[in-house]
Each structure stands twice: as C-alpha cells, then as structure tokens.
Design a protein around this motif. Structure first.
Motif, PDB file in Angstrom:
ATOM      1  N   CYS A 360       0.827  -1.216   0.000  1.00 46.51           N
ATOM      2  CA  CYS A 360       0.000   0.000   0.000  1.00 46.51           C
ATOM      3  C   CYS A 360       0.858   1.262   0.000  1.00 46.51           C
ATOM      4  O   CYS A 360       0.542   2.237  -0.690  1.00 46.51           O
ATOM      5  CB  CYS A 360      -0.931  -0.005   1.208  1.00 46.51           C
ATOM      6  SG  CYS A 360      -2.306  -1.167   1.072  1.00 46.51           S
ATOM      7  N   VAL A 361       1.936   1.251   0.768  1.00 43.61           N
ATOM      8  CA  VAL A 361       2.827   2.418   0.802  1.00 43.61           C
ATOM      9  C   VAL A 361       3.435   2.658  -0.574  1.00 43.61           C
ATOM     10  O   VAL A 361       3.503   3.801  -1.050  1.00 43.61           O
ATOM     11  CB  VAL A 361       3.934   2.219   1.864  1.00 43.61           C
ATOM     12  CG1 VAL A 361       5.028   3.256   1.711  1.00 43.61           C
ATOM     13  CG2 VAL A 361       3.339   2.279   3.269  1.00 43.61           C
ATOM     14  N   GLU A 362       3.884   1.591  -1.218  1.00 47.74           N
ATOM     15  CA  GLU A 362       4.481   1.729  -2.548  1.00 47.74           C
ATOM     16  C   GLU A 362       3.442   2.229  -3.560  1.00 47.74           C
ATOM     17  O   GLU A 362       3.729   3.108  -4.386  1.00 47.74           O
ATOM     18  CB  GLU A 362       5.058   0.391  -3.003  1.00 47.74           C
ATOM     19  CG  GLU A 362       5.802   0.475  -4.321  1.00 47.74           C
ATOM     20  CD  GLU A 362       6.485  -0.828  -4.688  1.00 47.74           C
ATOM     21  OE1 GLU A 362       7.065  -0.902  -5.781  1.00 47.74           O
ATOM     22  OE2 GLU A 362       6.429  -1.776  -3.878  1.00 47.74           O
ATOM     23  N   ALA A 363       2.215   1.677  -3.492  1.00 51.27           N
ATOM     24  CA  ALA A 363       1.154   2.106  -4.411  1.00 51.27           C
ATOM     25  C   ALA A 363       0.782   3.562  -4.160  1.00 51.27           C
ATOM     26  O   ALA A 363       0.529   4.316  -5.110  1.00 51.27           O
ATOM     27  CB  ALA A 363      -0.063   1.210  -4.246  1.00 51.27           C
ATOM     28  N   ALA A 364       0.744   3.982  -2.894  1.00 50.35           N
ATOM     29  CA  ALA A 364       0.408   5.366  -2.572  1.00 50.35           C
ATOM     30  C   ALA A 364       1.479   6.330  -3.080  1.00 50.35           C
ATOM     31  O   ALA A 364       1.164   7.414  -3.590  1.00 50.35           O
ATOM     32  CB  ALA A 364       0.231   5.525  -1.061  1.00 50.35           C
ATOM     33  N   MET A 365       2.745   5.940  -2.970  1.00 55.35           N
ATOM     34  CA  MET A 365       3.823   6.777  -3.492  1.00 55.35           C
ATOM     35  C   MET A 365       3.720   6.936  -5.003  1.00 55.35           C
ATOM     36  O   MET A 365       3.894   8.034  -5.548  1.00 55.35           O
ATOM     37  CB  MET A 365       5.182   6.181  -3.103  1.00 55.35           C
ATOM     38  CG  MET A 365       5.519   6.295  -1.630  1.00 55.35           C
ATOM     39  SD  MET A 365       7.107   5.518  -1.232  1.00 55.35           S
ATOM     40  CE  MET A 365       8.208   6.479  -2.240  1.00 55.35           C
ATOM     41  N   ASN A 403      -7.102   5.652  -8.918  1.00 54.43           N
ATOM     42  CA  ASN A 403      -7.180   4.431  -9.733  1.00 54.43           C
ATOM     43  C   ASN A 403      -5.889   3.622  -9.641  1.00 54.43           C
ATOM     44  O   ASN A 403      -5.910   2.389  -9.626  1.00 54.43           O
ATOM     45  CB  ASN A 403      -7.474   4.779 -11.193  1.00 54.43           C
ATOM     46  CG  ASN A 403      -8.927   5.160 -11.413  1.00 54.43           C
ATOM     47  OD1 ASN A 403      -9.795   4.773 -10.640  1.00 54.43           O
ATOM     48  ND2 ASN A 403      -9.196   5.934 -12.453  1.00 54.43           N
ATOM     49  N   ILE A 404      -4.749   4.324  -9.594  1.00 52.59           N
ATOM     50  CA  ILE A 404      -3.463   3.633  -9.434  1.00 52.59           C
ATOM     51  C   ILE A 404      -3.427   2.908  -8.097  1.00 52.59           C
ATOM     52  O   ILE A 404      -3.025   1.744  -8.006  1.00 52.59           O
ATOM     53  CB  ILE A 404      -2.296   4.636  -9.547  1.00 52.59           C
ATOM     54  CG1 ILE A 404      -2.176   5.138 -10.992  1.00 52.59           C
ATOM     55  CG2 ILE A 404      -0.984   4.001  -9.088  1.00 52.59           C
ATOM     56  CD1 ILE A 404      -1.159   6.247 -11.173  1.00 52.59           C
ATOM     57  N   PHE A 405      -3.843   3.588  -7.040  1.00 52.42           N
ATOM     58  CA  PHE A 405      -3.846   2.959  -5.711  1.00 52.42           C
ATOM     59  C   PHE A 405      -4.804   1.780  -5.680  1.00 52.42           C
ATOM     60  O   PHE A 405      -4.529   0.756  -5.039  1.00 52.42           O
ATOM     61  CB  PHE A 405      -4.228   3.984  -4.648  1.00 52.42           C
ATOM     62  CG  PHE A 405      -4.206   3.426  -3.243  1.00 52.42           C
ATOM     63  CD1 PHE A 405      -3.023   3.363  -2.532  1.00 52.42           C
ATOM     64  CD2 PHE A 405      -5.361   2.933  -2.654  1.00 52.42           C
ATOM     65  CE1 PHE A 405      -2.990   2.827  -1.247  1.00 52.42           C
ATOM     66  CE2 PHE A 405      -5.347   2.398  -1.373  1.00 52.42           C
ATOM     67  CZ  PHE A 405      -4.150   2.349  -0.667  1.00 52.42           C
ATOM     68  N   ASP A 406      -5.935   1.907  -6.364  1.00 55.57           N
ATOM     69  CA  ASP A 406      -6.940   0.852  -6.333  1.00 55.57           C
ATOM     70  C   ASP A 406      -6.434  -0.441  -6.961  1.00 55.57           C
ATOM     71  O   ASP A 406      -6.941  -1.524  -6.665  1.00 55.57           O
ATOM     72  CB  ASP A 406      -8.202   1.329  -7.065  1.00 55.57           C
ATOM     73  CG  ASP A 406      -9.364   0.375  -6.859  1.00 55.57           C
ATOM     74  OD1 ASP A 406      -9.734   0.132  -5.687  1.00 55.57           O
ATOM     75  OD2 ASP A 406      -9.892  -0.141  -7.859  1.00 55.57           O
ATOM     76  N   LYS A 407      -5.433  -0.345  -7.841  1.00 55.58           N
ATOM     77  CA  LYS A 407      -4.875  -1.535  -8.476  1.00 55.58           C
ATOM     78  C   LYS A 407      -3.980  -2.329  -7.524  1.00 55.58           C
ATOM     79  O   LYS A 407      -3.590  -3.453  -7.837  1.00 55.58           O
ATOM     80  CB  LYS A 407      -4.086  -1.142  -9.721  1.00 55.58           C
ATOM     81  CG  LYS A 407      -4.967  -0.601 -10.842  1.00 55.58           C
ATOM     82  CD  LYS A 407      -4.121  -0.162 -12.033  1.00 55.58           C
ATOM     83  CE  LYS A 407      -4.994   0.426 -13.140  1.00 55.58           C
ATOM     84  NZ  LYS A 407      -4.194   0.925 -14.284  1.00 55.58           N
TER      85      LYS A 407
END
Length: 517
Positions: A360-365, A403-407
C-alpha cells in the motif's frame, strides 16, 4: 527503533566497488537485530547498522541479494559463511580484473564472521556483513550481495519464541535461506517452518499473482554419516526427497509442512557435508587456515558454495513478485522487524498485514507521484489559471491517482488499506494547496511581466507603471487612514491602470501587424 547497547562502529568507507578487496580486512559484521535490554524476550532493530550496510547512495538503486544461514546452535553457521565470504570477494576480484577465478588455496585463512568451538553461544540475534559485495550476475547487472548470520537455536539461553523470531525474520528477509542442521533433517527442524507454511498459504490464497512467497530454501546437513547410501557429491536431492515423504503415521502438522513446502518456496535443495576434521573442532587450535581443514570437507564445501552463489544462479530478493533494491530493502526490514518486536509470536495474518502495508505504501507513493506530474503539466503555463480550471485539473489527476492505488492487490486486513488510502487523500489535498499558492503567485509575476513588456515604449511604460503603483499605494494609505470611500475609489483606479497595461501589451502588436499589412 534503536539499540541501547555498546557496539564497536564498523568500518564504513565511501562506497566503491573497486577497492572492496583492498579494505575487506577492515570490515566486520554488524548487529542488525538484538535482544531488547529492557526485555530480553523481545528484539529490537539497530537502525545505525542497517544504514551502515544498505544506506550508501551508490547502491540505493542496486538490486539486493541476501544470503542467510540459520539453524542449530554451535554447529558452524559462521564458519560456513566465511566460505561464502571468501568466494564472493574472489569472484568480484576475478570479474573486475578479467582473470580466472581461483579461491580456497592451502594458504587461505577463512575470516570475517566470528566463530569458535565450545558450548557458549557466540552469535546473538541477526548480524550482517558490514558491506554488500558487488557481483556481476549472468545478465550483466551488478547485484549487492549481503551475507546474514543468525543466532543459534535451542541453546540453554534461548526460548522457543526467540528461536522462531530469529529464524522467521531471516527467512522473510533472505532470498536464499540456508538451514544448517547436523547428521540429519530432524522433525523439529521442519516444525520451525510451520509459521512460514501458514503464512505462505495465506499469501498464496490472497495474492496468487505474485507467485510463491519465498524463494530458496537449502538444507545443509553437516557431519552427514550415510555417504554410502546418499553420496556427498549428488545425494542431497534424493535425501531431501526421502525426508519430505508424507506417511500416514506422521502428525498432521508435519504432513502439512511437507505438503506445503514446495508450494511456498521456489526452490528446495539439500547439500550433504562430511565432518570438517577434528583439528577444526579443537578449541583454540584452528586459526581458519584452509590447509587444516579435512580435504573432503573442503572440496564439498567449495562445490556447494559455487553451486549456490555463482553469477548464473544469484537471484535478487523478491517482494510481491518485484525485485527489491537496497533502498526499498531498508523499508522492508523496518516493517517486518515491527511484526517480531514484541513478546508474542506473530500470527501469519500479522506477517501478511505487514506485507500489505508495504504494498500500500508503494502504491500510494506511485499514485502521489502521478498526481504531481499531472498537476505540474496542467499548471506549467506562465499565466494564472482560474480557480475552476485548477479544480478541474485536481479532480482529473486525483481520480487517476486513486485508480493507481486501487490496483494495489487487496490482501491482509481492510484496515491497512483504508488507512493508507486516507493518508493518500490527505497528501493529495496538501499538494492541491501548494498548487493554489503557486497559481496565486502567477497573479503577481503576470503583472510584473506586463510592466516589462512595455519596455518598447519607455515613457508609456513608466507612465502606466507609475500610475498603477501610485494608485495601489494610495488605496493602501487611504484604507489605513480610515478614509473608506477614498480607498474604495482608489482600488478600481489601480485595476484600471493594470488593465491599460494589458491592453497595450496585447492589442498594440495586433494593430501594428494590421498597419503593416
């Protein structure tokens, strides 16, 4: 987290792959994980050691390979790691100087990780070699190879929780875990793998796209006594196959471990080693010289080391199917250390949640970076945007970011994902305020540019500029003096003057072009 014990500072050079052989005698292991001084049953992370090994700028984006040796107390794990150390430095030297690899001669002295014979435990916690060794893999890419030594298990000073914690952390962190055992692969050695089989089953169930949760597990059977049935040279695979057979009389948990090991690890292997010779085992007599090691052990250890560490087989650490750099590995070590730092053995679900947190941290970044890049493009113009246009850009790029985070794969507890999503939304809103300020600044710079644009008519430019400045000063002065009516009149005057500047700059070139035509 930090340590509160004394530890001699390691040699930390300005990192360079060219002089590693020259200064290797100055490098020592550093303690990464140690017992908490206030609670010996708990462990703590040494941030200074972590940064000393992996914090160099030169290797921040290099992929990392972590080779760990764990297992039985006082059975030569550190001794084995010194074979690995000797091979890696010799390999690096051969690659850099384009010479034939030669290592482990009679005059070679094995040194690096501290080891000794006797009944008292020497290694406490988890130790790392004080620098990564840069090795060029078969694909031409240079990997940062780190060696890891662990506390011995089942000595008089360690509880089951401590043993499982150390073994667990080293298995989670390593790309190759060597499980050092003696004579045989006993049932309790397999029991230690139960926690990771359960975690692996959860990970496989909730994150199937990432492949197997662990990479390589190699059993190293020391002092093996049945070479007639299973030869040292090639009998390891057949021996392991026999050990992992499932039989009806086995307890259920051992059957489950056997059945699931192949599902959880990419590679399972086994090497059989003879006794190294009694001179090695004699306390105080062995100084690390290869000539004092039993020749058969020397050759088999050399063969095993080459098979495990040669450039064709080195594999970077994988987390969620992605190869990890040294910079990201620092975050990975921190997150998983938190799972193991209290008094209780972590549940498999806790390990999965730590993994979910990392994802999640990586996706949020990634999502925040995408938002900022989009807003940078939308606000790149020299003129101030209307508030409506700015908010439209914010909504557009904000939706892209979400949308990126949702993936990001939905594994672990939902609270982990929700907390990171809320933090991402806060970060995006904070970035919006920054873009609002930058946009507002263009109101001032736009006016200044308009004044400069009048430079082709000095008198007219000075006149309009002076009129505008005087009107603004007058409005401020009258408002401060309390003459409200005059202040209200003064403000439109200043705006009219600025409008005149804009008309001069914008309309005059058009008129000139028409006149020329």
């Amino acid at each position: 987290m930090s340590f509160d014990f004394d530890l001699t500072a390691p040699f930390v050079p300005e990192f360079s792959t060219r002089d590693q052989m020259e200064h290797r005698h100055k490098v020592f292991p550093v303690q990464l994980i140690a017992a908490n001084s206030n609670n010996p049953q708990a462990f703590r992370l040494n941030e200074n050691a972590l940064n000393a090994v992996l914090g160099h700028r030169e290797i921040a984006n290099k992929k990392i390979v972590i080779i760990s040796v764990a297992g039985a107390f006082r059975k030569g794990k550190s001794f084995l790691l010194n074979f690995f150390l000797e091979y890696l430095y010799a390999l690096q030297n051969a690659q850099q100087n384009d010479i034939k690899l030669e290592w482990l001669g009679d005059d070679t002295q094995l040194q690096g990780f501290h080891w000794r014979s006797g009944a008292k435990r020497d290694t406490v916690g988890i130790w790392l070699w004080g620098e990564p060794i840069m090795i060029e893999a078969a694909n031409g890419e240079k990997y940062a190879v780190v060696l890891m030594d662990t506390q011995g298990t089942f000595d008089n000073s360690s509880t089951l929780k401590q043993c499982t914690t150390i073994f667990g952390l080293s298995t989670l962190l390593s790309s190759l875990q060597c499980y050092n055992v003696v004579d045989n692969i006993p049932e309790d050695a397999l029991q230690h793998l139960t926690l990771f089989v359960e975690y692996g089953r959860l990970a496989l169930k909730e994150a199937q796209d990432f492949g197997k949760p662990f990479q390589q597990l190699t059993f190293v059977v020391r002092d093996f006594k049945s070479p007639e049935e299973f030869p040292y040279s090639d009998g390891g695979s057949k021996f392991l196959e026999q050990v992992l057979q499932v039989t009806p009389d086995q307890p259920e948990e051992l059957r489950v471990v056997r059945e699931q090991l192949k599902e959880c690890f990419d590679t399972l292997s086994c090497f059989l080693l003879p006794h190294p010779g009694y001179k090695v085992a004699e306390q105080g007599s062995f100084k690390g010289y290869v000539k004092d090691i039993r020749p058969l052990f020397r050759e088999e250890a050399k063969r095993m080391t080459t098979a495990l560490l040669n450039p064709q087989v080195l594999q970077p650490k994988l987390v969620n199917g992605k190869e990890i750099t040294c910079k990201k590995m620092i975050d990975y070590i921190r997150e998983f250390s938190r799972v193991f730092e209290n008094n209780l053995l972590p549940e498999p679900r806790s390990i999965l949640n730590a993994n979910a947190q990392l994802m999640c941290v990586e996706a949020a970044m990634e999502a925040k970076t995408s938002y900022c890049r989009g807003m940078d493009r939308s606000t790149a113009g020299p003129r101030m945007m209307s508030e409506k246009k700015l908010l439209e850009a914010h909504i557009k790029h904000g939706i892209t970011a979400l949308n990126i985070f949702d993936k990001c794969p939905k594994i672990g507890d939902g609270e982990v994902r929700s907390a990171n999503l809320a933090r991402l939304q806060e970060d995006i809103n904070a970035e919006l305020e920054k873009y609002k300020r930058l946009n507002e600044d263009k109101r001032v710079t736009g006016c200044a540019s308009a004044l400069l644009a009048c430079g082709d008519s000095i008198v007219f430019g000075l006149g309009l500029g002076g009129a505008a400045s005087s009107a603004v000063v007058a409005s401020v002065f009258t408002l401060q003096m309390g003459i409200v009516s005059a202040g209200i009149v003064a403000i439109p005057i200043s705006l009219s003057a600025l409008f005149g500047i804009w008309c001069y700059v914008t309309i005059r070139p058009l008129c000139c072009d028409d006149h020329k035509n």
